[in-house]
Design a protein around this motif. Structure first.
Motif, mmCIF file in Angstrom:
data_model
loop_
_atom_site.group_PDB
_atom_site.id
_atom_site.type_symbol
_atom_site.label_atom_id
_atom_site.label_comp_id
_atom_site.label_asym_id
_atom_site.label_seq_id
_atom_site.Cartn_x
_atom_site.Cartn_y
_atom_site.Cartn_z
ATOM 1 N N MET A 1 0.846 -1.182 0.000
ATOM 2 C CA MET A 1 0.000 0.000 0.000
ATOM 3 C C MET A 1 0.888 1.242 0.000
ATOM 4 N N THR A 2 0.541 2.205 -0.849
ATOM 5 C CA THR A 2 1.281 3.453 -0.933
ATOM 6 C C THR A 2 0.715 4.442 0.070
ATOM 7 N N ARG A 3 1.599 5.077 0.806
ATOM 8 C CA ARG A 3 1.180 6.104 1.757
ATOM 9 C C ARG A 3 1.156 7.456 1.074
ATOM 10 N N VAL A 4 0.155 8.228 1.425
ATOM 11 C CA VAL A 4 0.018 9.572 0.878
ATOM 12 C C VAL A 4 -0.165 10.534 2.032
ATOM 13 N N ALA A 5 0.547 11.651 1.981
ATOM 14 C CA ALA A 5 0.389 12.698 2.988
ATOM 15 C C ALA A 5 -0.040 13.976 2.289
ATOM 16 N N ILE A 6 -1.147 14.534 2.728
ATOM 17 C CA ILE A 6 -1.585 15.823 2.188
ATOM 18 C C ILE A 6 -0.902 16.878 3.035
ATOM 19 N N THR A 7 0.014 17.604 2.423
ATOM 20 C CA THR A 7 0.795 18.584 3.181
ATOM 21 C C THR A 7 0.328 20.011 2.977
#
Length: 123
Positions: A1-7
């Motif tokens: 699973m790819t992690r995504v961070a909304i910055t």
């Protein structure tokens, strides 16, 4: 699973052109609908709309919307102390822009409506 961070986030909307103003207006139920003021709607049957009140250096308002919201998102992302390009490598960062596609210019739409919505012959 790819992690995504909304910055960082940015918005251009009839409810506001910053995330904070947009959210606050949305939460109190404020409407962004008002009488059209960007052009004369006198010949149109509907004279209200949700208009984004923004200025920019480009002729195409959609491009100004995209640039303004992208700049806000980058500023928001950088507000946590360090620019995102210092924290994440080129293969670890990206930008997602969501827009409503408009294939006409509003001035053209008014002109076409006055002509029964028939596209005029090219000069």
């Amino acid at each position: 699973m790819t992690r995504v961070a909304i910055t960082g986030m940015g918005v251009v909307s009839p409810l506001g052109n910053t995330v904070d103003v947009f959210r606050d207006n949305l939460l109190v139920g404020r409407s962004g609908i008002a009488r059209i003021s960007l052009f004369s709607p006198a010949s149109l049957p509907i004279q209200i709309a949700g208009q984004c009140m923004i200025s920019g250096g480009l002729k195409d308002r959609k491009a100004n919307f995209a640039l303004t919201s992208a700049e806000s998102a980058l500023n928001d992302a950088n507000s946590c102390g360090r620019p995102t390009y210092e924290v994440y490598g080129p293969d670890q960062r990206g930008l997602n822009i969501g827009i409503g596609l408009e294939l006409f210019d509003l001035d053209d739409l008014v002109r076409f409506s006055n002509n029964g919505f028939e596209i005029p012959e090219e000069d």
